[in-house]
Enzyme design. Structure first.
Site, PDB file in Angstrom:
ATOM      1  N   GLY A 266     -11.435  31.599   7.034  1.00  0.00           N
ATOM      2  CA  GLY A 266      -9.592  31.327   7.679  1.00  0.00           C
ATOM      3  C   GLY A 266      -9.326  31.789   6.402  1.00  0.00           C
ATOM      4  CB  CYS A 267      -5.611  31.069   6.141  1.00  0.00           C
ATOM      5  SG  CYS A 267      -4.312  30.869   4.669  1.00  0.00           S
ATOM      6  CG  PHE A 268      -7.692  31.702   0.561  1.00  0.00           C
ATOM      7  CD1 PHE A 268      -6.093  31.664   0.379  1.00  0.00           C
ATOM      8  CD2 PHE A 268      -8.113  33.193  -0.075  1.00  0.00           C
ATOM      9  CE1 PHE A 268      -5.422  33.148  -0.616  1.00  0.00           C
ATOM     10  CE2 PHE A 268      -7.379  33.912  -0.193  1.00  0.00           C
ATOM     11  CZ  PHE A 268      -6.286  33.650  -0.757  1.00  0.00           C
TER      12      PHE A 268
ATOM     13  CG  ASP B  72      -4.199  33.225   9.419  1.00  0.00           C
ATOM     14  OD1 ASP B  72      -2.995  33.846   9.010  1.00  0.00           O
ATOM     15  OD2 ASP B  72      -4.599  32.253   8.692  1.00  0.00           O
TER      16      ASP B  72
END
Length: 164
Positions: free
Chosen positions: A10-12, A89
């Site tokens: 997902g969002c890094f 996300d």
């Protein structure tokens, strides 16, 4: 020995902040992996135009932290059956994936993958592939949650020893 693994979760931003808290993690870099373009930029990746996944490059000392432990930590912060989504996300760039560079790691990764799969009735959505490419994300994304405390993160705050 210093080894490298690439994890898309997902969002890094949160994935980097999470892994940076553990002993044996030598260096982390956020970037874009296994896509179809050279030198992608965030706005194009986020729109799904490049095929890249937001990914964390993890360099670790395997005498301090093992690959199975890293994978346990990884599976603890993702929903492994969610397709192209983690938290709020959504999109192909937020897919989950384990991308390896050392073929000797494949048995370890597959063993953990099967162990996790046995916990679910649905198939895991986590890609398991060799790394094809990786491009560092723009500098402002590196250590983003350290620079911007309180910014959005799909990982629960309880998972962070250092806090957000």
């Amino acid at each position: 020995m210093i080894k490298t693994i690439y994890l898309a979760g997902g969002c890094f931003w949160g994935v980097q902040h999470y892994f940076d808290q553990f002993d044996g993690i030598v260096k982390t870099t956020v970037g874009y992996a296994n896509g179809n373009t050279e030198n992608p930029v965030y706005k194009d990746v986020k729109k799904g135009l490049t095929g890249h996944a937001e990914t964390l490059e993890i360099q670790y000392d395997d005498t301090v932290i093992s690959l199975p432990k890293i994978l346990d930590l990884y599976f603890d912060i993702i929903d492994p059956v969610s397709i192209n989504q983690q938290g709020e996300d959504i999109g192909i760039s937020y897919r989950t994936g384990i991308y390896y560079v050392d073929n000797e790691d494949l048995d370890t990764i597959q063993t953990k993958y099967i162990e996790i799969q046995n916990e679910y009735d649905s198939n895991l959505a986590v890609e398991l592939k060799p790394l094809r490419n990786f491009f560092n994300a723009e500098e402002y994304h590196q250590k983003y949650l350290d620079k911007n405390p309180g910014a959005y993160c799909h990982i629960p705050a309880s998972k962070f020893k250092k806090g957000l």
